[in-house]
Design a protein around this motif. Structure first.
Motif, PDB file in Angstrom:
ATOM      1  N   THR A 104       0.816  -1.211   0.000  1.00  0.00           N
ATOM      2  CA  THR A 104       0.000   0.000   0.000  1.00  0.00           C
ATOM      3  C   THR A 104       0.856   1.270   0.000  1.00  0.00           C
ATOM      4  O   THR A 104       0.447   2.301  -0.534  1.00  0.00           O
ATOM      5  CB  THR A 104      -0.956   0.017   1.208  1.00  0.00           C
ATOM      6  OG1 THR A 104      -0.210  -0.147   2.423  1.00  0.00           O
ATOM      7  CG2 THR A 104      -1.964  -1.120   1.111  1.00  0.00           C
TER       8      THR A 104
ATOM      9  N   ARG B  90       1.454   4.163  -3.722  1.00  0.00           N
ATOM     10  CA  ARG B  90       1.220   5.599  -3.557  1.00  0.00           C
ATOM     11  C   ARG B  90       2.394   6.436  -4.057  1.00  0.00           C
ATOM     12  O   ARG B  90       2.362   7.665  -3.974  1.00  0.00           O
ATOM     13  CB  ARG B  90       0.923   5.923  -2.083  1.00  0.00           C
ATOM     14  CG  ARG B  90      -0.452   5.471  -1.634  1.00  0.00           C
ATOM     15  CD  ARG B  90      -0.657   5.615  -0.137  1.00  0.00           C
ATOM     16  NE  ARG B  90      -2.048   5.426   0.251  1.00  0.00           N
ATOM     17  CZ  ARG B  90      -2.658   4.247   0.350  1.00  0.00           C
ATOM     18  NH1 ARG B  90      -1.983   3.137   0.061  1.00  0.00           N
ATOM     19  NH2 ARG B  90      -3.927   4.162   0.696  1.00  0.00           N
ATOM     20  N   LYS B  91       3.414   5.766  -4.561  1.00  0.00           N
ATOM     21  CA  LYS B  91       4.587   6.451  -5.089  1.00  0.00           C
ATOM     22  C   LYS B  91       4.696   6.222  -6.595  1.00  0.00           C
ATOM     23  O   LYS B  91       4.285   5.175  -7.098  1.00  0.00           O
ATOM     24  CB  LYS B  91       5.863   5.903  -4.436  1.00  0.00           C
ATOM     25  CG  LYS B  91       5.946   6.059  -2.938  1.00  0.00           C
ATOM     26  CD  LYS B  91       7.240   5.434  -2.424  1.00  0.00           C
ATOM     27  CE  LYS B  91       7.370   5.517  -0.921  1.00  0.00           C
ATOM     28  NZ  LYS B  91       8.626   4.882  -0.451  1.00  0.00           N
TER      29      LYS B  91
ATOM     30  N   ARG C   6      10.137   4.334  -6.013  1.00  0.00           N
ATOM     31  CA  ARG C   6      10.034   3.143  -5.166  1.00  0.00           C
ATOM     32  C   ARG C   6      11.399   2.524  -4.899  1.00  0.00           C
ATOM     33  O   ARG C   6      12.298   2.573  -5.746  1.00  0.00           O
ATOM     34  CB  ARG C   6       9.138   2.102  -5.833  1.00  0.00           C
ATOM     35  CG  ARG C   6       7.694   2.526  -5.966  1.00  0.00           C
ATOM     36  CD  ARG C   6       6.906   1.545  -6.817  1.00  0.00           C
ATOM     37  NE  ARG C   6       5.557   2.052  -7.079  1.00  0.00           N
ATOM     38  CZ  ARG C   6       4.815   1.687  -8.117  1.00  0.00           C
ATOM     39  NH1 ARG C   6       5.283   0.801  -8.983  1.00  0.00           N
ATOM     40  NH2 ARG C   6       3.604   2.193  -8.280  1.00  0.00           N
TER      41      ARG C   6
ATOM     42  N   ARG D 286      -6.517  -0.135  -8.577  1.00  0.00           N
ATOM     43  CA  ARG D 286      -5.355   0.747  -8.407  1.00  0.00           C
ATOM     44  C   ARG D 286      -5.670   2.157  -8.902  1.00  0.00           C
ATOM     45  O   ARG D 286      -5.944   2.372 -10.090  1.00  0.00           O
ATOM     46  CB  ARG D 286      -4.151   0.186  -9.179  1.00  0.00           C
ATOM     47  CG  ARG D 286      -3.637  -1.168  -8.704  1.00  0.00           C
ATOM     48  CD  ARG D 286      -2.573  -1.013  -7.653  1.00  0.00           C
ATOM     49  NE  ARG D 286      -1.461  -0.202  -8.133  1.00  0.00           N
ATOM     50  CZ  ARG D 286      -0.419  -0.708  -8.820  1.00  0.00           C
ATOM     51  NH1 ARG D 286      -0.356  -2.008  -9.096  1.00  0.00           N
ATOM     52  NH2 ARG D 286       0.570   0.084  -9.197  1.00  0.00           N
TER      53      ARG D 286
END
Length: 204
Positions: A55, A59-60, A65, A113
């Protein structure tokens, strides 16, 4: 080239939802030369449940990442691509505790997503996985398509809600129900489902 995404989720060796869904996918393929069937057996090859690492990673942007986060979303990215590439989706599940199998729910958690299969706008969320036809093959011991037990059928309303959120609204359910009411009732239910599969294939 047309793509048919086949999602089977029953862990039961004697499952009825699975063979009927497989038969439908294969018949649709035979009616559309050049099409391919992409199968996900969610019971035999269960997907990882989403966790805190996942999660956080989604969000990145990909370039931000960590290596561990990139690995955490690899399967989800592949599942999203399969969904977006599909023209037709065939989903099979049994009615377990009045809803879908947890293996199918995990698939949904992986493909829902933000920015990929739906987006947020000033007027609310908008689905991005549009233009697809979905067939849900739902097997159950009782009768849940109508009658007094219908309010307990949370599987179909849930699937329609979550798929609709992703932009998929053309959904048909093929019921294989009343299987616990004896051999005659079960045979009648199976024959009815097979007949509907044949009708769908011929109309494709």
């Amino acid at each position: 080239m047309s793509s048919i995404l086949l999602l089977t989720s029953s862990p039961r060796a004697e499952s009825l939802s699975t063979p009927i869904a497989v038969d439908l996918a294969e018949k649709l393929k035979s009616q559309n030369p050049g099409s391919v069937v992409v199968r996900r057996d969610l019971a035999a090859n269960p997907l990882p449940h989403i966790d805190d690492l996942f999660t956080g990673a989604i969000r990145k942007p990909p370039e931000a990442r960590t290596a561990e986060e990139t690995v955490a979303v690899e399967t989800s990215d592949k599942l999203v691509n399969e969904l977006l590439a599909a023209d037709t989706i065939v989903i099979s599940t049994g009615l377990i505790n009045f809803n879908i199998y947890s293996s199918l729910k995990t698939w949904i958690d992986n493909v829902a997503r933000a920015g990929l299969t739906f987006k947020y706008t000033e007027s609310g969320p908008v689905g991005l996985a549009t233009g697809k036809k979905v067939y849900v093959v739902l097997a159950s011991g009782g009768v849940y398509s109508q009658g007094p037990a219908a309010p307990l059928n949370h599987a179909v309303p849930y699937l329609k809600s979550v798929l609709g959120f992703l932009g998929i609204t053309d959904i048909e359910t093929i019921y294989v129900e009343g299987l616990a009411f004896g051999p005659e009732a079960a045979e009648k239910a199976i024959d009815a489902a097979k007949s509907r599969v044949q009708e769908i294939a011929l109309a494709a």
